[in-house]
Design an enzyme around this catalytic site. Sequence first.
Site, PDB file in Angstrom:
ATOM      1  N   THR A   1       4.953  -6.767   8.085  1.00  0.00           N
ATOM      2  CA  THR A   1       5.255  -8.185   8.876  1.00  0.00           C
ATOM      3  C   THR A   1       5.659  -7.918  10.274  1.00  0.00           C
ATOM      4  OG1 THR A   1       6.820  -9.824   8.608  1.00  0.00           O
ATOM      5  CG2 THR A   1       7.280  -7.891   7.490  1.00  0.00           C
ATOM      6  N   ASP A   2       5.276  -9.077  10.953  1.00  0.00           N
ATOM      7  CA  ASP A   2       6.142  -9.007  12.248  1.00  0.00           C
ATOM      8  C   ASP A   2       7.658  -9.107  12.308  1.00  0.00           C
ATOM      9  OD1 ASP A   2       6.263 -11.673  11.581  1.00  0.00           O
ATOM     10  OD2 ASP A   2       5.175 -12.352  13.520  1.00  0.00           O
ATOM     11  N   GLU A   3       8.134  -9.413  11.170  1.00  0.00           N
ATOM     12  CA  GLU A   3       9.558  -9.645  11.113  1.00  0.00           C
ATOM     13  C   GLU A   3      10.255  -8.364  11.257  1.00  0.00           C
ATOM     14  OE1 GLU A   3      10.986 -12.145   7.721  1.00  0.00           O
ATOM     15  OE2 GLU A   3       9.519 -13.693   8.060  1.00  0.00           O
TER      16      GLU A   3
ATOM     17  N   TYR B   1      14.805  -9.388   3.193  1.00  0.00           N
ATOM     18  CA  TYR B   1      13.494  -9.274   2.804  1.00  0.00           C
ATOM     19  C   TYR B   1      12.832  -8.427   4.075  1.00  0.00           C
ATOM     20  CZ  TYR B   1       8.723 -10.370   3.961  1.00  0.00           C
ATOM     21  OH  TYR B   1       7.243 -10.185   4.435  1.00  0.00           O
TER      22      TYR B   1
ATOM     23  N   LYS C   1      11.107  -4.489   4.227  1.00  0.00           N
ATOM     24  CA  LYS C   1       9.818  -4.303   4.835  1.00  0.00           C
ATOM     25  C   LYS C   1       9.680  -3.243   5.868  1.00  0.00           C
ATOM     26  CE  LYS C   1       6.405  -6.112   3.884  1.00  0.00           C
ATOM     27  NZ  LYS C   1       5.426  -5.652   2.681  1.00  0.00           N
TER      28      LYS C   1
ATOM     29  N   ARG D   1       4.735 -25.848   1.249  1.00  0.00           N
ATOM     30  CA  ARG D   1       5.734 -26.816   0.654  1.00  0.00           C
ATOM     31  C   ARG D   1       5.837 -28.239   1.152  1.00  0.00           C
ATOM     32  NH1 ARG D   1      12.313 -26.720   1.345  1.00  0.00           N
ATOM     33  NH2 ARG D   1      12.842 -27.842  -0.419  1.00  0.00           N
TER      34      ARG D   1
HETATM   35  P1  NAD Z   1       3.302 -13.240  -2.347  1.00  0.00           P
HETATM   36  O1  NAD Z   1       4.538 -13.585  -2.759  1.00  0.00           O
HETATM   37  O2  NAD Z   1       2.289 -14.580  -2.442  1.00  0.00           O
HETATM   38  O3  NAD Z   1       2.567 -12.361  -3.360  1.00  0.00           O
HETATM   39  C1  NAD Z   1       3.177 -11.178  -3.605  1.00  0.00           C
HETATM   40  C2  NAD Z   1       2.406 -10.599  -5.008  1.00  0.00           C
HETATM   41  O4  NAD Z   1       3.024  -9.388  -5.344  1.00  0.00           O
HETATM   42  C3  NAD Z   1       2.541 -11.726  -6.024  1.00  0.00           C
HETATM   43  O5  NAD Z   1       1.301 -11.422  -6.789  1.00  0.00           O
HETATM   44  C4  NAD Z   1       3.488 -10.672  -7.040  1.00  0.00           C
HETATM   45  O6  NAD Z   1       3.346 -10.980  -8.315  1.00  0.00           O
HETATM   46  C5  NAD Z   1       3.071  -9.212  -6.582  1.00  0.00           C
HETATM   47  N1  NAD Z   1       4.365  -8.562  -7.181  1.00  0.00           N
HETATM   48  C6  NAD Z   1       5.661  -8.561  -6.640  1.00  0.00           C
HETATM   49  N2  NAD Z   1       6.329  -7.533  -7.039  1.00  0.00           N
HETATM   50  C7  NAD Z   1       5.641  -6.602  -7.656  1.00  0.00           C
HETATM   51  C8  NAD Z   1       5.809  -5.454  -8.131  1.00  0.00           C
HETATM   52  N3  NAD Z   1       6.988  -4.822  -8.492  1.00  0.00           N
HETATM   53  N4  NAD Z   1       4.699  -4.814  -8.754  1.00  0.00           N
HETATM   54  C9  NAD Z   1       3.267  -5.142  -8.593  1.00  0.00           C
HETATM   55  N5  NAD Z   1       3.230  -6.319  -7.939  1.00  0.00           N
HETATM   56  C10 NAD Z   1       4.222  -7.362  -7.448  1.00  0.00           C
HETATM   57  O7  NAD Z   1       3.128 -12.598  -0.784  1.00  0.00           O
HETATM   58  P2  NAD Z   1       2.030 -12.631   0.240  1.00  0.00           P
HETATM   59  O8  NAD Z   1       2.561 -13.705   1.306  1.00  0.00           O
HETATM   60  O9  NAD Z   1       0.848 -12.829  -0.295  1.00  0.00           O
HETATM   61  O10 NAD Z   1       2.513 -11.493   1.000  1.00  0.00           O
HETATM   62  C11 NAD Z   1       1.499 -10.065   0.647  1.00  0.00           C
HETATM   63  C12 NAD Z   1       2.082  -9.039   1.759  1.00  0.00           C
HETATM   64  O11 NAD Z   1       1.758  -9.442   2.934  1.00  0.00           O
HETATM   65  C13 NAD Z   1       3.722  -8.826   1.630  1.00  0.00           C
HETATM   66  O12 NAD Z   1       3.642  -7.187   1.664  1.00  0.00           O
HETATM   67  C14 NAD Z   1       3.978  -9.512   2.802  1.00  0.00           C
HETATM   68  O13 NAD Z   1       5.260  -8.839   3.115  1.00  0.00           O
HETATM   69  C15 NAD Z   1       3.070  -9.290   3.879  1.00  0.00           C
HETATM   70  N6  NAD Z   1       2.933 -10.367   4.662  1.00  0.00           N
HETATM   71  C16 NAD Z   1       3.058 -11.671   4.492  1.00  0.00           C
HETATM   72  C17 NAD Z   1       2.984 -12.576   5.359  1.00  0.00           C
HETATM   73  C18 NAD Z   1       2.875 -14.031   5.113  1.00  0.00           C
HETATM   74  O14 NAD Z   1       2.841 -15.054   6.097  1.00  0.00           O
HETATM   75  N7  NAD Z   1       2.953 -14.508   3.812  1.00  0.00           N
HETATM   76  C19 NAD Z   1       2.800 -12.341   6.852  1.00  0.00           C
HETATM   77  C20 NAD Z   1       2.774 -10.995   7.043  1.00  0.00           C
HETATM   78  C21 NAD Z   1       3.000  -9.920   6.105  1.00  0.00           C
HETATM   79  O1  DAU Z   2       6.208 -13.534   9.965  1.00  0.00           O
HETATM   80  C1  DAU Z   2       5.554 -13.331   8.750  1.00  0.00           C
HETATM   81  C2  DAU Z   2       6.378 -13.606   7.507  1.00  0.00           C
HETATM   82  O2  DAU Z   2       5.942 -14.908   7.425  1.00  0.00           O
HETATM   83  C3  DAU Z   2       6.051 -13.157   6.223  1.00  0.00           C
HETATM   84  O3  DAU Z   2       6.583 -11.682   6.393  1.00  0.00           O
HETATM   85  C4  DAU Z   2       6.649 -13.527   5.249  1.00  0.00           C
HETATM   86  O4  DAU Z   2       6.502 -12.859   3.924  1.00  0.00           O
HETATM   87  C5  DAU Z   2       6.545 -15.005   5.044  1.00  0.00           C
HETATM   88  O5  DAU Z   2       7.043 -15.695   3.855  1.00  0.00           O
HETATM   89  C6  DAU Z   2       6.861 -15.568   6.446  1.00  0.00           C
HETATM   90  O6  DAU Z   2       7.951 -15.816   6.519  1.00  0.00           O
HETATM   91  P1  DAU Z   2       9.022 -16.937   7.219  1.00  0.00           P
HETATM   92  O7  DAU Z   2      10.517 -17.191   6.544  1.00  0.00           O
HETATM   93  O8  DAU Z   2       8.544 -17.403   8.683  1.00  0.00           O
HETATM   94  O9  DAU Z   2       7.924 -18.280   6.306  1.00  0.00           O
HETATM   95  P2  DAU Z   2       8.566 -19.486   5.533  1.00  0.00           P
HETATM   96  O10 DAU Z   2       7.262 -20.266   5.257  1.00  0.00           O
HETATM   97  O11 DAU Z   2       9.689 -19.297   4.594  1.00  0.00           O
HETATM   98  O12 DAU Z   2       9.070 -20.381   6.799  1.00  0.00           O
HETATM   99  C7  DAU Z   2       8.204 -20.711   8.032  1.00  0.00           C
HETATM  100  C8  DAU Z   2       9.239 -21.512   9.030  1.00  0.00           C
HETATM  101  O13 DAU Z   2       9.549 -22.752   8.315  1.00  0.00           O
HETATM  102  C9  DAU Z   2      10.686 -20.642   9.024  1.00  0.00           C
HETATM  103  O14 DAU Z   2      11.195 -20.767  10.456  1.00  0.00           O
HETATM  104  C10 DAU Z   2      11.505 -21.584   8.306  1.00  0.00           C
HETATM  105  C11 DAU Z   2      10.940 -22.999   8.237  1.00  0.00           C
HETATM  106  N1  DAU Z   2      10.891 -23.838   7.018  1.00  0.00           N
HETATM  107  C12 DAU Z   2      10.529 -23.277   6.002  1.00  0.00           C
HETATM  108  C13 DAU Z   2      10.918 -23.916   4.606  1.00  0.00           C
HETATM  109  C14 DAU Z   2      10.314 -23.254   3.320  1.00  0.00           C
HETATM  110  C15 DAU Z   2      11.376 -25.115   7.045  1.00  0.00           C
HETATM  111  O15 DAU Z   2      11.772 -25.491   8.032  1.00  0.00           O
HETATM  112  N2  DAU Z   2      11.562 -25.810   5.840  1.00  0.00           N
HETATM  113  C16 DAU Z   2      11.185 -25.450   4.445  1.00  0.00           C
HETATM  114  O16 DAU Z   2      11.036 -25.924   3.841  1.00  0.00           O
END
Ligand code: NAD
Ligand code: DAU
Length: 338
Positions: free
Chosen positions: A121-123, A148, A152, A191
């Site tokens: 992630t960029d975080e 989190y 990562k 959400r």
């Molecule tokens: P998600 O939470 O939707 O899915 C995570 C999956 O991993 C789930 O299916 C869960 O059951 C599985 N999992 C969790 N713990 C596990 C374990 N111990 N063993 C096996 N499986 C397990 O997450 P996502 O949003 O799809 O993110 C996927 C990847 O991408 C993560 O590594 C996250 O850090 C990265 N990422 C997410 C975003 C984003 O915007 N969501 C952005 C950049 C990077």
């Molecule tokens: O940048 C990549 C990351 O993006 C990934 O690594 C994470 O897995 C993914 O969850 C996401 O992280 P964020 O914390 O940015 O995502 P989230 O959807 O939780 O929130 C996006 C933005 O919206 C953040 O600034 C918080 C805000 N927010 C979130 C929720 C759930 C709200 O204002 N209201 C809300 O109800």
Amino acid sequence: MKRILVTGGAGFIGVNYVHHMIEHSDSAITILDKMTYAANRQSLDLLPPSRVKLIVGDIADAVLVDELVSKHDVVVHFAAESHNDNSLHDPGVFVRTNVIGTFELLEAVRRHDVRFHHISTDEVYGDLALDDPQRFTETTPYNPSSPYSSTKASSDLLVRAWVRSFGINATLSNCSNNYGPFQHVEKFIPRQITNVLTGAKPKLYGDGTNVRDWIHVRDHSSAVQRIVEQGQSGHTYLIGADGEKNNKDVLRIILRLMGEAEDAFDHVIDRPGHDLRYAIDSTILRSELGWTPRYTDIESGLSQTIDWYSNHRTWWEPGKAKTENRYAQQLQMTSEAT
Ligand code: NAD
Ligand code: DAU
């Protein structure tokens, strides 16, 4: 035909990647997924059983991981605890899955000499000021803010060390915020869409000026395929689609597209330690590997995402009340602590 082990393939980005690979390759895919609250079996319904197999298990289970890795050509590692808000209330499971789980996978790919791609992630880079002209690049120093993002960052450092010390064949990618189908309703965009669909008011943290760099999940999938096929071992690639937008603006677009007043939302207490802005410079991925994003019109991406949630209520409805109850409890704990 390549045999790919996809960890976390029943979660949001993992399952989109599996769908993408079924369409754009002839690979056979094994999903290793613990099926936590974030996974959804219905996401796998349309995948061909002849090419996709699900193994329910934990990436921190060394024996299982060793056996599975030994039978594959490539591991693409998505599995993680992924939600910042949860990491503020229960960080232990983030360390176990994101750090220990990645460690077990690295040890297995080292033993069996299997290609590894780590999804991150960029975080890991922390946040930027709103007026900072710089964006994150592959050389930006690590500075994670939350439990989190620090787990990562830890997992990224393990991958880099395993390449340098043990010569494993691994690449890393750090992507910005994804949106699109199959995303858990705890995340910002689904959400708010599902709040409107259930007659609840959307919830905006703080003043809503926080900026995220949105990318459609399909563009993330094509970038990962490109890196797995053409990336250089030891290299990190930043994935982004120039999609910076603040949360309030994203929410206003969603409300307008759903026929609601643009101010029909509640301001709620801010997330502790809330990162202000993320922004990705993906020049290296574009110039070295020739990747370009295709789904860059956020309004049409949001409109399609709204349609997807409107048409897939059975996919998200069972988890919605549980998620909102969890948010209510977390809000209470945060208010008591401040
Ligand atoms: P998600 O939470 O939707 O899915 C995570 C999956 O991993 C789930 O299916 C869960 O059951 C599985 N999992 C969790 N713990 C596990 C374990 N111990 N063993 C096996 N499986 C397990 O997450 P996502 O949003 O799809 O993110 C996927 C990847 O991408 C993560 O590594 C996250 O850090 C990265 N990422 C997410 C975003 C984003 O915007 N969501 C952005 C950049 C990077
Ligand atoms: O940048 C990549 C990351 O993006 C990934 O690594 C994470 O897995 C993914 O969850 C996401 O992280 P964020 O914390 O940015 O995502 P989230 O959807 O939780 O929130 C996006 C933005 O919206 C953040 O600034 C918080 C805000 N927010 C979130 C929720 C759930 C709200 O204002 N209201 C809300 O109800």
